[in-house]
Enzyme design. Structure first.
Site, short mmCIF file in Angstrom:
data_model
loop_
_atom_site.label_atom_id
_atom_site.label_comp_id
_atom_site.label_asym_id
_atom_site.label_seq_id
_atom_site.Cartn_x
_atom_site.Cartn_y
_atom_site.Cartn_z
N HIS A 22 0.84 -1.19 0.00
CA HIS A 22 0.00 0.00 0.00
C HIS A 22 0.88 1.25 0.00
O HIS A 22 1.82 1.35 0.78
CB HIS A 22 -0.91 0.00 1.23
N ASP A 30 4.53 5.42 -21.89
CA ASP A 30 4.43 5.17 -23.32
C ASP A 30 5.81 4.87 -23.91
O ASP A 30 6.81 4.88 -23.20
CB ASP A 30 3.76 6.36 -24.03
N ARG A 109 6.56 17.75 -16.58
CA ARG A 109 7.37 16.71 -17.23
C ARG A 109 8.63 16.33 -16.45
O ARG A 109 8.87 15.15 -16.19
CB ARG A 109 7.74 17.18 -18.64
#
Length: 141
Positions: A22, A30, A109
């Site tokens: 947990h 990607d 990013r």
């Protein structure tokens, strides 16, 4: 061979997510993401896109309920409020599997790259749609 488990969920992938506890974070990325640069375990899924992975993953992977935004998404550079189709599809798969709304955290990013270095593992898809990068916090069953 297992019954009732999506065949996309390979032994390596199942082993990695079963070892997670947990609060551990799983990176789903990607094909453009530098997965091996994160320095953590990478599970590569050739020929699989983020949406197909999400549909399989969320059948066995609980999303955290203790934090307000258990899924982080890489922001589109220059358009931080834009939600690409790949992101909408992963969120929909998570919410369908969980049967609830799930908070989403936008992550710049380079901050995403930094945080992914602390992920338990990275699942690298071959999705060619940009911004198919997520940090998903594991919940409890």
């Amino acid at each position: 061979m297992l019954k009732g488990i999506d065949p996309l969920l390979s032994a390596d992938l199942l082993y990695a997510i079963a070892r997670m506890g947990h609060g551990d974070v799983l990176a789903v990325v990607d094909r453009n993401y530098p997965a091996h640069a994160a320095g953590v375990e990478v599970i590569t899924l050739p020929g699989i896109d983020v949406t197909r992975l999400a549909e399989a993953l969320f059948t066995v992977f609980p999303v955290d309920t203790f934090i307000p935004e258990p899924i982080g998404r890489m922001q589109v550079v220059g358009e931080p409020d834009t939600l690409p189709e790949v992101q909408r599809e992963l969120f929909a798969a998570a919410e369908t599997a969980e049967g609830r709304e799930i908070g989403i955290e936008p992550i710049e990013r380079f901050e995403f790259y930094e945080r992914a270095r602390s992920a338990f593992a990275v699942i690298a898809t071959t999705d060619d749609r940009p911004y198919g990068c997520f940090l998903i916090t594991k919940g409890v069953v």
